[in-house]
Design a protein around this motif. Structure first.
Motif, PDB file in Angstrom:
ATOM      1  N   LYS A 189       0.805  -1.105  -0.003  1.00  0.00           N
ATOM      2  CA  LYS A 189       0.025   0.040   0.016  1.00  0.00           C
ATOM      3  C   LYS A 189       0.922   1.218   0.015  1.00  0.00           C
ATOM      4  CE  LYS A 189      -2.551  -1.402   3.589  1.00  0.00           C
ATOM      5  NZ  LYS A 189      -3.819  -1.716   4.746  1.00  0.00           N
TER       6      LYS A 189
ATOM      7  N   VAL B 225      -6.043   2.539  -4.904  1.00  0.00           N
ATOM      8  CA  VAL B 225      -5.487   1.372  -5.331  1.00  0.00           C
ATOM      9  C   VAL B 225      -5.894   1.279  -6.609  1.00  0.00           C
ATOM     10  CG1 VAL B 225      -5.850  -0.940  -4.873  1.00  0.00           C
ATOM     11  CG2 VAL B 225      -6.536   0.457  -3.281  1.00  0.00           C
TER      12      VAL B 225
ATOM     13  N   GLU C 154      -9.628  -0.541  -0.522  1.00  0.00           N
ATOM     14  CA  GLU C 154      -8.644  -1.075   0.598  1.00  0.00           C
ATOM     15  C   GLU C 154      -9.397  -1.486   1.745  1.00  0.00           C
ATOM     16  OE1 GLU C 154      -5.777   1.356   2.330  1.00  0.00           O
ATOM     17  OE2 GLU C 154      -4.864   1.877   0.749  1.00  0.00           O
TER      18      GLU C 154
END
Lengths: 240, 240
Positions: A128, A134, B141
């Motif tokens: 991350k 993302v 996430e």
């Protein structure tokens, strides 16, 4: 075995006893389990599959006298007795192992092969970046093992059996799959979560052929396997 | 147990015997295994994790006298004796089960929680459309269970222990993780495929604390668990 033989005699159904060897001298190739498609060294995409139905089919084919090669994705099941097992991880590995295992008189593709894999496998664990954003995961189609083998010109198995795990329009999807994939038989089952087929001990299957559909009641996966192997043996072309 | 006690007496190391109960009266919360993040009813994203190390830790904590709650992702392992087990599938389920299990004196987060999940879970099995073109998979996430619990103002466990499974810069990444996540201890291990930690029976760990790093030799996962539980017990704050 004696009890089974006596029961079979009483039932008058010698075709499904454990002592009948209708597949003696035949080579049966079975795939089972999921495939794991790596995203990076610790992450993967997978299909749900315990491998139980495919392992039971391999065991039943061996009990029916066949020489059996089982190509298995990652599952926590022991090798069935008398079965030659190849363990693989990805769809590409599975196709390669299947092609190496040919020729076969019967191929039964019970594995839940992942249709897609990540387009790029990262060599290191993806981290991350702290941004909370993302990037999308780009995926690409895996080889279609059933269709590839069923459409072979040389060395096509005498009988090619596919599985269809569906959640909607089960029979309609299975019928379409039969033609599109070039299979001789599609074993269709409804894997909607409510049915508890995936990971469970029982299964309700429908046998889809060009001639029609035969539906069986819910049965233990071992019993589905035993009946299926004998049913398939009865459909072997005489030249095979 | 007698043999172990005699061996411990001979070794002069009563702190690591199976008869010592340093965690009597304590509640220890352990997470273990992967999480599965559904793409659709049959497909998911997962982290590789057999759950063996976390299950061994839960068993070792129970053997050390603790009341143990184990929150486990999908693994093929039986409940350890004397441990209360909650089975979950996704990271969100795991966080919810962890919060319900609080308060705890010690929380050991050994699960390999998926950092990401598909942004949208399809209710039906996604089908190939025949075009050969696959849309990218949008991911988002997951909640960070370790960080969430370690940063709680109310009801933070007396000791919060995280795991870091890394393939590169193992110790450096673990040190950063200690501060960023708010953990008291990070247990770091190198899960590069060559080490065969994932799914294997042995593990090589490094204990990272604000005071420094302690590295242990390669040990069976059961032995890592036993030593770790006693090492952690020795670091419990007197007020806990």
């Amino acid at each position: 075995a004696i009890v089974a033989a006596v029961e079979a005699l009483l039932a008058g159904d010698s075709g499904t006893t454990t002592t009948a060897k209708p597949l003696l001298g035949k080579h049966v190739l079975v795939t089972a389990g999921p495939t794991h498609e790596p995203i990076d060294p610790v992450r993967y995409i997978a299909n749900r599959s315990s491998g139980k139905q495919g392992f039971a089919i391999a065991a039943a084919a061996a009990a029916a006298g066949a020489r059996v090669t089982l190509v298995a994705g990652p599952v926590g099941l022991a090798d069935p007795e008398g079965v030659s097992v190849r363990r693989v991880e990805t769809a590409r590995d599975m196709l390669a192992a299947v092609e190496i295992a040919l020729p076969a008189d019967i191929a039964i593709f019970a594995a839940a092969v992942a249709d897609w894999r990540p387009a790029h496998e990262a060599g290191s664990k993806l981290k991350k970046d702290g941004s909370g954003i993302v990037p999308p995961l780009h995926v690409t189609e895996n080889p279609d093992i059933l269709s590839t083998i069923a459409h072979r010109r040389d060395g096509r198995p005498g009988l090619v059996v596919g599985f269809a795990a569906e959640t909607d329009d089960v029979l309609e999807n299975a019928r379409k799959k039969l033609g599109r994939k070039g299979a001789d038989i599609i074993v269709a089952n409804d894997v909607s979560p409510a049915n508890n087929v995936m990971g469970g001990a029982a299964n309700t299957v429908h046998l889809v052929t060009p001639e029609g559909i035969e539906s069986w009641p819910q049965l233990p996966k071992d019993e589905v396997a035993r009946r299926l192997v004998h049913w398939i043996a009865g459909r072997l072309p005489p030249t095979a």
